[in-house]
Design a protein around this motif. Structure first.
Motif, PDB file in Angstrom:
ATOM      1  N   PRO A  73       0.813  -1.220   0.000  1.00  0.00           N
ATOM      2  CA  PRO A  73       0.000   0.000   0.000  1.00  0.00           C
ATOM      3  C   PRO A  73       0.845   1.268   0.000  1.00  0.00           C
ATOM      4  CG  PRO A  73      -0.951  -1.605   1.484  1.00  0.00           C
ATOM      5  CD  PRO A  73       0.356  -2.190   1.013  1.00  0.00           C
ATOM      6  N   THR A  74       0.500   2.179  -0.858  1.00  0.00           N
ATOM      7  CA  THR A  74       1.239   3.433  -1.001  1.00  0.00           C
ATOM      8  C   THR A  74       0.323   4.487  -1.601  1.00  0.00           C
ATOM      9  OG1 THR A  74       3.281   4.417  -1.857  1.00  0.00           O
ATOM     10  CG2 THR A  74       2.105   2.898  -3.322  1.00  0.00           C
ATOM     11  N   ASN A  75       0.790   5.723  -1.643  1.00  0.00           N
ATOM     12  CA  ASN A  75       0.087   6.822  -2.311  1.00  0.00           C
ATOM     13  C   ASN A  75      -1.313   7.035  -1.744  1.00  0.00           C
ATOM     14  OD1 ASN A  75      -0.143   8.904  -4.231  1.00  0.00           O
ATOM     15  ND2 ASN A  75      -1.235   7.566  -5.656  1.00  0.00           N
ATOM     16  N   LEU A  76      -1.394   7.316  -0.445  1.00  0.00           N
ATOM     17  CA  LEU A  76      -2.667   7.671   0.179  1.00  0.00           C
ATOM     18  C   LEU A  76      -3.068   9.053  -0.319  1.00  0.00           C
ATOM     19  CD1 LEU A  76      -4.808   6.793   2.256  1.00  0.00           C
ATOM     20  CD2 LEU A  76      -3.454   7.959   4.005  1.00  0.00           C
ATOM     21  N   HIS A  77      -4.285   9.184  -0.854  1.00  0.00           N
ATOM     22  CA  HIS A  77      -4.686  10.447  -1.473  1.00  0.00           C
ATOM     23  C   HIS A  77      -6.200  10.607  -1.418  1.00  0.00           C
ATOM     24  CE1 HIS A  77      -4.837   7.341  -4.617  1.00  0.00           C
ATOM     25  NE2 HIS A  77      -5.846   8.020  -5.123  1.00  0.00           N
ATOM     26  N   LEU A  78      -6.677  11.798  -1.738  1.00  0.00           N
ATOM     27  CA  LEU A  78      -8.110  12.056  -1.797  1.00  0.00           C
ATOM     28  C   LEU A  78      -8.722  11.329  -2.990  1.00  0.00           C
ATOM     29  CD1 LEU A  78      -8.344  15.908  -1.101  1.00  0.00           C
ATOM     30  CD2 LEU A  78      -8.990  14.063   0.458  1.00  0.00           C
ATOM     31  N   SER A  79      -9.924  10.799  -2.786  1.00  0.00           N
ATOM     32  CA  SER A  79     -10.654  10.220  -3.903  1.00  0.00           C
ATOM     33  C   SER A  79     -11.208  11.347  -4.781  1.00  0.00           C
ATOM     34  CB  SER A  79     -11.808   9.358  -3.384  1.00  0.00           C
ATOM     35  OG  SER A  79     -11.342   8.336  -2.540  1.00  0.00           O
ATOM     36  N   LYS A  80     -11.586  10.992  -5.991  1.00  0.00           N
ATOM     37  CA  LYS A  80     -12.141  11.986  -6.904  1.00  0.00           C
ATOM     38  C   LYS A  80     -13.449  11.483  -7.502  1.00  0.00           C
ATOM     39  CE  LYS A  80      -7.777  14.163  -8.312  1.00  0.00           C
ATOM     40  NZ  LYS A  80      -6.910  14.526  -9.461  1.00  0.00           N
ATOM     41  N   ARG A  81     -14.340  12.422  -7.769  1.00  0.00           N
ATOM     42  CA  ARG A  81     -15.586  12.095  -8.453  1.00  0.00           C
ATOM     43  C   ARG A  81     -15.292  11.885  -9.932  1.00  0.00           C
ATOM     44  NH1 ARG A  81     -19.636  16.786  -6.663  1.00  0.00           N
ATOM     45  NH2 ARG A  81     -20.958  15.619  -8.121  1.00  0.00           N
ATOM     46  N   GLU A  82     -16.323  11.454 -10.668  1.00  0.00           N
ATOM     47  CA  GLU A  82     -16.132  11.163 -12.090  1.00  0.00           C
ATOM     48  C   GLU A  82     -15.694  12.406 -12.872  1.00  0.00           C
ATOM     49  OE1 GLU A  82     -19.572   9.309 -13.695  1.00  0.00           O
ATOM     50  OE2 GLU A  82     -19.373   7.499 -12.470  1.00  0.00           O
ATOM     51  N   ASP A  83     -16.111  13.587 -12.378  1.00  0.00           N
ATOM     52  CA  ASP A  83     -15.724  14.812 -13.091  1.00  0.00           C
ATOM     53  C   ASP A  83     -14.355  15.332 -12.662  1.00  0.00           C
ATOM     54  OD1 ASP A  83     -16.220  15.740 -10.564  1.00  0.00           O
ATOM     55  OD2 ASP A  83     -17.755  17.198 -11.134  1.00  0.00           O
ATOM     56  N   GLY A  84     -13.659  14.568 -11.801  1.00  0.00           N
ATOM     57  CA  GLY A  84     -12.324  14.945 -11.375  1.00  0.00           C
ATOM     58  C   GLY A  84     -12.263  15.786 -10.113  1.00  0.00           C
ATOM     59  N   THR A  85     -13.421  16.134  -9.541  1.00  0.00           N
ATOM     60  CA  THR A  85     -13.441  16.952  -8.330  1.00  0.00           C
ATOM     61  C   THR A  85     -12.992  16.129  -7.125  1.00  0.00           C
ATOM     62  OG1 THR A  85     -15.295  18.253  -9.190  1.00  0.00           O
ATOM     63  CG2 THR A  85     -14.868  18.362  -6.811  1.00  0.00           C
ATOM     64  N   PRO A  86     -12.008  16.609  -6.376  1.00  0.00           N
ATOM     65  CA  PRO A  86     -11.594  15.882  -5.174  1.00  0.00           C
ATOM     66  C   PRO A  86     -12.746  15.804  -4.171  1.00  0.00           C
ATOM     67  CG  PRO A  86      -9.939  17.512  -5.798  1.00  0.00           C
ATOM     68  CD  PRO A  86     -11.143  17.787  -6.635  1.00  0.00           C
ATOM     69  N   GLU A  87     -12.901  14.665  -3.540  1.00  0.00           N
ATOM     70  CA  GLU A  87     -13.994  14.465  -2.591  1.00  0.00           C
ATOM     71  C   GLU A  87     -13.551  14.968  -1.208  1.00  0.00           C
ATOM     72  OE1 GLU A  87     -16.794  10.994  -4.048  1.00  0.00           O
ATOM     73  OE2 GLU A  87     -14.770  10.232  -3.732  1.00  0.00           O
ATOM     74  N   PHE A  88     -13.529  16.285  -1.104  1.00  0.00           N
ATOM     75  CA  PHE A  88     -13.098  16.964   0.117  1.00  0.00           C
ATOM     76  C   PHE A  88     -13.997  18.160   0.334  1.00  0.00           C
ATOM     77  CE2 PHE A  88     -10.805  20.103   2.560  1.00  0.00           C
ATOM     78  CZ  PHE A  88     -10.100  19.366   3.505  1.00  0.00           C
ATOM     79  N   GLY A 387      -2.394  18.600   4.926  1.00  0.00           N
ATOM     80  CA  GLY A 387      -1.799  19.835   4.430  1.00  0.00           C
ATOM     81  C   GLY A 387      -1.716  19.890   2.915  1.00  0.00           C
ATOM     82  N   SER A 388      -1.080  18.876   2.322  1.00  0.00           N
ATOM     83  CA  SER A 388      -0.922  18.872   0.858  1.00  0.00           C
ATOM     84  C   SER A 388      -2.261  18.665   0.169  1.00  0.00           C
ATOM     85  CB  SER A 388       0.071  17.785   0.449  1.00  0.00           C
ATOM     86  OG  SER A 388      -0.376  16.515   0.886  1.00  0.00           O
ATOM     87  N   TRP A 389      -3.142  17.885   0.784  1.00  0.00           N
ATOM     88  CA  TRP A 389      -4.465  17.670   0.188  1.00  0.00           C
ATOM     89  C   TRP A 389      -5.257  18.979   0.147  1.00  0.00           C
ATOM     90  CZ3 TRP A 389      -6.247  12.555   3.063  1.00  0.00           C
ATOM     91  CH2 TRP A 389      -5.330  11.542   2.761  1.00  0.00           C
ATOM     92  N   TYR A 390      -5.171  19.731   1.243  1.00  0.00           N
ATOM     93  CA  TYR A 390      -5.908  21.003   1.290  1.00  0.00           C
ATOM     94  C   TYR A 390      -5.351  21.991   0.263  1.00  0.00           C
ATOM     95  CZ  TYR A 390      -7.953  25.316   3.058  1.00  0.00           C
ATOM     96  OH  TYR A 390      -8.631  26.500   3.158  1.00  0.00           O
ATOM     97  N   ASP A 391      -4.032  22.032   0.118  1.00  0.00           N
ATOM     98  CA  ASP A 391      -3.421  22.949  -0.847  1.00  0.00           C
ATOM     99  C   ASP A 391      -3.955  22.719  -2.255  1.00  0.00           C
ATOM    100  OD1 ASP A 391      -1.942  24.151   1.115  1.00  0.00           O
ATOM    101  OD2 ASP A 391      -0.116  22.992   0.732  1.00  0.00           O
ATOM    102  N   ALA A 392      -4.288  21.460  -2.562  1.00  0.00           N
ATOM    103  CA  ALA A 392      -4.753  21.138  -3.912  1.00  0.00           C
ATOM    104  C   ALA A 392      -6.214  21.518  -4.146  1.00  0.00           C
ATOM    105  CB  ALA A 392      -4.563  19.648  -4.182  1.00  0.00           C
ATOM    106  N   VAL A 393      -6.961  21.804  -3.070  1.00  0.00           N
ATOM    107  CA  VAL A 393      -8.395  22.080  -3.231  1.00  0.00           C
ATOM    108  C   VAL A 393      -8.798  23.454  -2.686  1.00  0.00           C
ATOM    109  CG1 VAL A 393      -8.936  19.625  -3.099  1.00  0.00           C
ATOM    110  CG2 VAL A 393      -9.021  21.009  -1.022  1.00  0.00           C
ATOM    111  N   LYS A 394      -7.862  24.202  -2.098  1.00  0.00           N
ATOM    112  CA  LYS A 394      -8.226  25.426  -1.382  1.00  0.00           C
ATOM    113  C   LYS A 394      -8.873  26.484  -2.275  1.00  0.00           C
ATOM    114  CE  LYS A 394      -3.549  27.372  -1.690  1.00  0.00           C
ATOM    115  NZ  LYS A 394      -2.382  27.842  -0.903  1.00  0.00           N
TER     116      LYS A 394
END
Length: 654
Positions: A73-88, A387-394
């Motif tokens: 297991p590696t690369n823990l990240h936010l899931s995304k909807r079909e339109d590419g929007t992060p699920e956050f 932190g990095s997840w929020y930076d990508a969606v802020k």
């Protein structure tokens, strides 16, 4: 003349807390599980910084390296909807009125995450694997020379420990006075499966968390840690491990008598918490007392293999007499932990399980031979920080926002239903679907009623969360809603037949199945069985499943050279254990069945051969032989009735 390694200590293994060896031969032979080769290991780094650890598939009949590789297991990240929007979602809210006048201020946070590689990352990893193998083959005598056309098949088979595989590390979210968290119960062992976290924050918590999100901090207050277990196969060696449990017990008593655990006791007051450094001190004392003796023939075993076996044994030793401390308060990693894992963010902590220890101490002395290829469990954490997840969606208005609760739109409310990750994994195995009915009484007009059914297609298309929207309208009834759920089981049975209404929570409802997986492990000394003319031992397990008594058998056959057999069963969540009996197959005497016994909160069965079996005319053999002839005839007889009070007893009576 043979050279013997006695009390082997390596820089890595000597820092691992060691309590027991009986689990050393853990988890071999799961039919659908791919066992990894401990020696065929490759590490690669992708251009985006993702680190990948690959293991080749183990060949059980020889030590040659396979060309099929699986990644941990590696690369823990936010899931995304079909339109590419992060699920956050981080939504701060306020109202026109002050809090002391009935207003509200705070925030909601909800996100879905998953682990695994994207198709682009897999393609890059495939190319880097080929380059790495080519590089390794430049070394003379490289064991990778037999690897031709290496290929990454997919993610490795991993398992998670119920209730201890997923934790949120946050001083804000773990403060129940200012935050309330709803989360999936466990980490998912399957790549791409979503894991949900939802939190409702009051004014203070919202401001604290927003500050760590929005003010260019190096790290936010919220981190996620997932824990996984996987199996690696070690080569057979000429050697053995000798355990003197009496010495271990005395060594521990000396340590315990001179050490004070200030405010470290668990709620029960009987089991103590230990830091990594404290565990190291105990281990050193055990080694110095010569309670554990490794005897490996250096004429037939190279240093590297011997060291890895000792190191892995120490890891198992730790897990067998302690429980991992899942308290969400983080502690910094020790220098030894940093040396083992440079990316370690949090230190390990353990809870000494006195019940486990006392059972092991009763064994006095044990000898374990290493002549069989052994599958050994390894543990790994996977961490991520928001932190990095929020930076990508802020800057994404779909993910970050502010609302005023006096807006008429918010007269509608969502009822969130989140499927427990454990329940998700049972779909297709034990469960077909679950139907949830919702009811909200109104003080005038018709009551609100709705329902949703979650099945495998629903999970595939929409994930583990379902939402029903309740329109308040003129309703001024302050009561919350009620829900009831009914599960469709394999075979078409509905459970429960008449479900009861349960009070719901506006923050969300976690849907857990009435049954839970329980990994039962049957172990025996193969040499002991053979010397007593026993070719097989079977553990017959009786347990409650959906309120009914069922039986499952775990066979351990000597000729298969497999010292431990694991099997997952599903038992009612409100039961504490099961009944079992051992049935030995004797070359001359046939089946010899022992009486039924119970196991409470203990999933490990050790099949030792009774001394009375050496005398075929003993009373025990006569009784066991008679019972063995009646095994088939008594399959339908109830066994659990006489143990019901114990197995289904209240926790207060433990």
């Amino acid at each position: 003349m043979k050279t013997i390694i006695t009390h082997v200590k390596t820089t890595t293994s000597k820092r691992i807390f060691t309590w027991i060896v009986c689990s050393f031969f853990l988890i071999q032979g799961l039919e659908a599980q791919v066992i990894l080769d401990s020696q065929n290991k490759v590490n690669i780094s992708l251009d985006d910084g993702v680190e990948i650890t690959l293991f080749g598939k183990a060949k059980t009949r020889n030590n040659r390296f396979s060309s099929e590789y699986y990644y941990l297991p590696t690369n823990l990240h936010l899931s995304k909807r079909e339109d590419g929007t992060p699920e956050f979602l981080f939504l701060k809210y306020t109202s026109e009125n002050r809090v002391d006048a009935g207003g509200a201020q705070g925030a909601l946070m909800h996100f879905l995450m998953e682990w695994g590689l994207s198709s682009e990352q897999k393609a890059e990893a495939q190319e880097k694997l080929k380059e790495k193998i080519k590089e390794l083959n430049k070394n003379r005598g490289s064991k990778y020379r037999g690897v031709r056309n290496p290929v990454i098949v997919g993610a490795a088979d991993v398992t998670v420990e119920d209730g201890k595989s997923f934790r949120i590390i946050s001083s804000v979210l773990t403060d129940e006075g200012i935050a309330k968290v709803v989360a999936s119960g466990n980490a998912s062992p399957i790549e791409g499966n979503k894991i949900a976290v939802a939190a409702k924050l009051d004014k203070t918590a919202a401001q604290l968390l927003a500050a760590t999100f929005e003010e260019n901090r190096s790290i936010t207050d919220v981190s996620i840690e997932l824990s996984f277990k996987y199996n690696v196969l070690f080569p057979a060696v000429d050697g053995k491990i000798v355990i003197d449990w009496k010495k271990i017990e005395k060594t521990f008593e000396k340590f315990e008598s001179r050490y004070s655990h200030n405010d470290r006791d668990t709620k029960s007051g009987s089991d103590d918490r230990y830091s990594y450094s404290e565990v190291d001190s105990i281990y050193n004392a055990v080694v110095e007392s010569k309670a554990v003796d490794f005897q490996i023939d250096k004429n037939t075993t190279d240093d590297e293999t011997a060291d890895k076996i000792v190191e892995s044994f120490m890891n198992v030793f730790t897990e067998a007499l302690t429980d991992r401390d899942t308290d969400s308060r983080p502690t910094p990693p020790s220098e030894e932990e940093k040396a083992q894992n440079p990316n370690a963010r949090y230190g390990s902590r353990y809870i000494y399980n006195r019940t486990k220890a006392e059972k092991r101490f009763q064994r006095v002395r044990e000898v374990y031979h290493l002549k069989y290829r052994t599958a050994v469990p390894k543990y790994m954490p996977l961490t991520g920080n928001l932190g990095s997840w929020y930076d990508a969606v802020k800057d994404n208005p779909k993910c970050i926002g502010n609302i005023n609760l006096n807006d008429p739109f918010f007269e509608h409310r969502d009822i969130n239903l989140i499927l427990d990750i454990e329940a998700e994994n049972m779909f297709g195995q034990e469960v077909n679907y679950v139907t949830i009915n919702i009811r909200k009484k109104r003080n005038q007009g018709n009551d609100f009623e709705d329902q949703v059914t979650i099945d495998r297609n629903y999970l595939k298309e929409k994930g583990i969360r379902a939402a029903l929207t309740y329109a308040r309208g003129e309703d001024k009834n302050p009561e919350t809603y009620h829900y009831k759920m009914q599960w469709s089981l394999r075979g078409g049975k509905l459970f429960p037949e008449n479900p009861e209404w349960i009070v719901g929570d506006w923050e969300g409802v976690t849907l857990a199945t009435p049954i839970t997986p329980r990994l039962i492990e049957l172990e025996a000394d193969l040499d002991e069985l053979s010397s007593n003319d026993i070719v097989r031992v079977t553990a017959a397990i009786r347990y409650y499943k959906f309120g009914q008594e069922v039986e499952t058998n775990i066979p351990l056959t000597v000729s298969k050279e497999q010292a431990l057999i694991p099997l997952t069963i599903f038992t009612d969540r409100d039961t504490k254990g099961y009944a079992y009996r051992l049935i030995y197959t004797h070359k001359k005497e046939g089946k010899l069945a022992l009486p039924w016994e119970t196991k409470i909160n203990d999933n490990y069965i050790y099949a030792s051969v009774p001394e009375e079996f050496q005398d075929t005319e003993s009373e025990l053999v006569k009784e066991a032989k008679k019972a063995g002839k009646e095994v088939i005839n008594t399959v339908k007889d109830s066994v659990l009735d006489k143990f019901k009070d114990l197995i289904k007893g209240n926790d207060e009576n433990n």
